[in-house]
Design an enzyme around this catalytic site. Structure first.
Site, PDB file in Angstrom:
ATOM      1  N   LEU A   1       0.269   4.728   3.020  1.00 30.43           N
ATOM      2  CA  LEU A   1      -0.203   3.956   1.867  1.00 30.43           C
ATOM      3  C   LEU A   1      -0.040   4.746   0.588  1.00 30.43           C
ATOM      4  O   LEU A   1       0.085   4.199  -0.491  1.00 30.43           O
ATOM      5  CB  LEU A   1      -1.686   3.614   2.042  1.00 30.43           C
ATOM      6  CG  LEU A   1      -2.029   2.629   3.151  1.00 30.43           C
ATOM      7  CD1 LEU A   1      -3.536   2.559   3.330  1.00 30.43           C
ATOM      8  CD2 LEU A   1      -1.477   1.252   2.813  1.00 30.43           C
TER       9      LEU A   1
ATOM     10  N   ASP B   1     -15.118  13.590  -8.945  1.00 28.83           N
ATOM     11  CA  ASP B   1     -13.694  13.357  -9.214  1.00 28.83           C
ATOM     12  C   ASP B   1     -13.428  11.876  -9.503  1.00 28.83           C
ATOM     13  O   ASP B   1     -12.610  11.241  -8.841  1.00 28.83           O
ATOM     14  CB  ASP B   1     -12.850  13.869  -8.041  1.00 28.83           C
ATOM     15  CG  ASP B   1     -11.396  14.122  -8.426  1.00 28.83           C
ATOM     16  OD1 ASP B   1     -11.097  14.102  -9.647  1.00 28.83           O
ATOM     17  OD2 ASP B   1     -10.564  14.318  -7.535  1.00 28.83           O
TER      18      ASP B   1
ATOM     19  N   GLY C   1      -1.741  11.750  -2.075  1.00 28.32           N
ATOM     20  CA  GLY C   1      -2.359  12.215  -3.312  1.00 28.32           C
ATOM     21  C   GLY C   1      -2.750  13.663  -3.213  1.00 28.32           C
ATOM     22  O   GLY C   1      -2.314  14.367  -2.302  1.00 28.32           O
ATOM     23  N   GLY C   2      -3.550  14.072  -4.175  1.00 29.82           N
ATOM     24  CA  GLY C   2      -3.962  15.470  -4.265  1.00 29.82           C
ATOM     25  C   GLY C   2      -4.524  16.003  -2.964  1.00 29.82           C
ATOM     26  O   GLY C   2      -4.238  17.117  -2.566  1.00 29.82           O
TER      27      GLY C   2
END
Ligand code: NAG
Ligand code: NAG
Ligand code: NAG
Ligand code: NAG
Ligand code: NAG
Ligand code: NAG
Length: 700
Positions: free
Chosen positions: A369, A491, A372-373
């Site tokens: 999907l 975050d 990321g980080g």
């Protein structure tokens, strides 16, 4: 064999009581039949070990944390510490307490090697009734209200394996002298000075190795000294710590001596193996040969059964067996998980790796999907329930932070709100953590917001954007103020907001930042969090708070309304910018506000298709949240009130500045630099939900 050993472990108790209460001396080389006053979890094992905590209630009581408790053990008789008053002084304990000396051998055995909780203490207390004391970080000695109260009359030497900022602990492996308080009067990292070269040697309290401690109080000088060393070594000449404390007004005339410990979410056994005490003289030496042995720790030796050959097997049978064995081995490797005993507690939240593997078709690329980080996310359908899930694979070495994190993840998994992405559970493999979330069909907000391609993905309209902002505000309010304890997200940004089937915004990834916070990767060059969303005080101090979340929320609000990222690096030539120029969204919005046309900052792709009054409110709210001073920012409760119109948003002061618009950047250079460049500091953070209070499920 066993019987012989038991014979050697007969308790040796020497009690010398000199008439007139002047001297008391005892030695326990093992505690069988010692008649100690025990309470809570404290027991004496058949082998004669004093076991202060055996935290199995909790592991079996699953999510009920009331099982976490305390253990106390006291020498059965009161000790008369008060010195007879000098002639004419009129009795009482005017002449102060006597000198005393004690030594003991202990071991802390946690179910895994690099994490423990709580710790234990040697203590002198006026009573054996410590029923109002609390477990966990209070070590079963004090509670939230009497910590530091001089009426406690408690003297203790703590061996603490958790760093509790609330008690100003120096680290998670220290020895402290405690006078009526868990805030130690003096503390040092556990260790000793080598008699040979004088160098300091660290000792790890949770090493599972027995260690000996010597505590002495010199009444004439009013000095407490503490020394420790690995078992069987002589007492180091130079003590670990030496503290000036006058115990005359602390210890009561008569008092009990013993040990206190408490358990927390991790299964830890605190053992005392031998102990001696003397009032007025030196504590009798302990004979290691007579001390009971710690139970053997570690896996059982391998079975030797396979070494018996099968000489008559036919070749075919052997080949078949080898093939089956090979398949089993491959299967075992493929589905291998990391599972430790402490995870029993989290059983219901634990997924089998095989299920996740099957759910995601073996983590096939076509199920990806996003990446990321923090890792890659796959979609999947759980076998059995057919539930659609998103599985996030976070690569991470198994470190202390990791284990702490799992406890926190599970705790956070209990958060339930329609604007939070529900965490369903986790699984661990070597070097890898898998988190299982509810599947969000519309993916990440980031993709919708910053999509500039030319397929037919529609631009988010204003009403959708407002609904997303309101939703995220509601989710954050729940985390900050509604749930049983304060949870800080750390975050918040568009890429951490996911959209459900109805395009509601849901916050995800909470707590992950914390994992990296704990990790000590020297290559980490940016703070936990993302540039442009980081509150200036967070950058300076490393301490995340609800108000640093509000700051990030402000940056998020502007991002959603304007369709631009908080900080964009301009490419050379674009809009006449030089390479390396920064577009700073907050300053840009501020510019529009100063010109009296704040709504002009709204995403140009919306044309004039937005409600100007709502847009102005949202943008001003974003600026208010981005105030450089945390105290000037609204709380999330106020934010939701402004957004639903139940309270008017105050005007921004005309003197409003952002951190980037100081006239004299040079003057504020250090601040300005730290805004863009993060250097990790050695002492980061304590979010409000720390390890030590995860267990406390009620009461707040
Ligand atoms: C500690 O708990 C374990 C697991 O329940 C149990 O087997 C053991 O007997 C207990 N030890 C003592 C001394 O109670
Ligand atoms: C937890 O256990 C205690 C003692 O067994 C019980 O009084 C309490 O109601 C339980 N709490 C929950 C939430 O189950
Ligand atoms: C804390 O302990 C003291 C006794 O030292 C007791 O009087 C008090 O009620 C306790 N407080 C709580 C909140 O349990
Ligand atoms: C213990 O230390 C903490 C952190 O420095 C401080 O906030 C607290 O007031 C201290 N408590 C006592 C009783 O000294
Ligand atoms: C002891 O441990 C501390 C912290 O882990 C470390 O900084 C220090 O270098 C160690 N000292 C020795 C002598 O190993
Ligand atoms: C300790 O305090 C007591 C009582 O306040 C006092 O009499 C005594 O002199 C003090 N001892 C030292 C060594 O300061």
């Amino acid at each position: 064999m066993a019987a012989k050993r038991f014979l050697l472990m007969v308790v040796v108790v020497v009690v010398v009581v000199v008439e007139g209460g002047a001297a008391v001396e005892f030695a326990y080389e093992g505690f069988r039949g010692a008649g100690l006053l025990l309470d809570g979890m404290a027991t004496v094992t058949p082998a004669g070990l004093l076991l202060l905590t055996n935290d199995t209630n909790m592991a079996s009581s699953q999510k009920n944390y009331t099982g976490m408790s305390k253990g106390h053990a006291f020498h059965p008789d009161r000790v008369r510490f008060g010195r007879p008053a000098a002639a004419g002084a009129g009795g009482g304990f005017a002449a102060g307490v006597s000198s005393f000396s004690t030594t003991f051998v202990f071991a802390i055995v946690s179910e895994f090697l690099d994490l423990s909780t709580s710790g234990f203490a040697f203590l002198v207390a006026p009573s054996t009734d410590l029923s109002t004391a609390m477990p966990q970080q209070y070590l079963g000695m004090f509670n939230g209200t009497d910590n530091g109260d001089s009426r406690n009359h408690v003297f203790a030497v703590e061996f603490d394996t958790v760093r509790n900022p609330e008690f100003a602990d120096i680290n998670n492996n220290h020895v402290g002298v405690d006078v009526n308080s868990l805030n130690s009067s003096a503390a040092e990292p556990a260790g000793y000075y080598d008699d040979g070269d004088g160098a300091f040697r660290n000792l790890s309290l949770i090493s599972r190795e027995p260690m000996q401690v010597w505590v002495d109080y010199d009444a004439a000088a009013a000095v407490v000294t503490v020394a420790m060393a690995p078992a069987r070594r002589p007492r180091p000449k130079r003590p670990l710590l030496s503290a000036k404390v006058n115990l005359s007004t602390v210890i009561t005339d008569t008092a009990y001596v013993g040990f206190s410990s408490a358990s927390s979410i991790v299964l830890v056994k605190h053992y005392v193996i031998g102990w001696s005490f003397s009032l007025g003289g030196d504590a009798p030496a302990l004979d290691y040969a007579k001390l009971p042995k710690l139970p053997r720790i570690g896996p059982k030796p391998r079975s030797k059964a396979l070494t018996i050959a099968l000489p008559i097997a036919t070749t075919a049978a052997v080949l078949a067996a080898v093939a089956v064995g090979f398949l089993l081995l491959r299967r075992r490797r493929r589905y291998a998980e990391l599972r430790e005993d402490w995870e029993v507690e989290f059983g219901p939240h634990r997924f089998a790796y095989k299920d996740l593997y099957d759910a995601t078709g073996g983590f096939k690329d076509k199920r990806l999907l996003g990446a990321g980080g923090f890792g890659r996310v796959y979609s999947g359908v759980l076998p059995g329930s057919r539930t659609q899930v998103a599985v996030k694979k976070v690569s991470h070495e198994s470190r202390q932070g990791m284990k702490e994190f799992v406890a926190e993840v599970v705790s956070i998994g209990r958060l339930r709100h329609r604007n939070l992405v529900q965490l369903l559970g986790y699984c661990r493999r070597k070097g890898e953590l898998l988190l299982v979330y509810d599947y969000m069909p519309n993916g990440s907000l980031d993709k919708h917001l910053h999509y500039h391609g030319d397929d037919d993905r529609p631009v988010l309209d204003w009403a959708q954007r407002l609904q997303i902002i309101r939703g995220v505000a509601a989710g954050l309010l729940y985390m900050h103020e509604v749930w049983e304890k304060v949870v800080i997200h750390r975050d918040i940004k568009a890429s951490n907001v996911l959209l459900d089937g109805d395009m509601n915004g849901r916050l995800g990834d909470f707590g992950l930042a914390r994992l990296y916070d704990h990790g000590d990767d020297p290559h980490t060059t940016h703070v936990v969090g993302t540039m442009g969303y980081l509150a200036p005080e967070l950058v300076r101090t490393g301490k995340a708070t609800t108000l640093s979340d509000v700051f990030a929320f402000g940056a998020f609000v502007l991002e959603v309304a304007c369709g631009r990222r908080p900080i964009e690096e301009e490419e050379e030539g674009v809009d006449g910018a030089a390479a390396g120029d920064r577009f700073v969204l907050v300053d840009w919005v501020l510019g529009h506000w100063r010109e009296g046309s704040i709504a002009g900052a709204v995403d140009a792709r919306l044309g004039s298709d937005y409600d100007a009054a709502e847009a102005e409110l949202v943008l001003r709210l974003g600026l208010a949240c981005l105030h450089p001073s945390p105290a000037a920012r609204p709380s999330m409760r106020q934010v939701t009130q402004y957004l639903d119109g139940s309270a008017p948003l105050p005007e921004l002061p005309t003197t409003y500045v952002t951190i980037n618009t100081f006239d004299d950047v040079e003057k504020h250079r250090p601040l300005f630099d730290s805004w863009f460049v993060w250097r990790p500091t050695s002492t980061t953070t304590t979010s409000v939900a720390t390890m030590s209070d995860i267990g406390l499920s009620g009461g707040r």
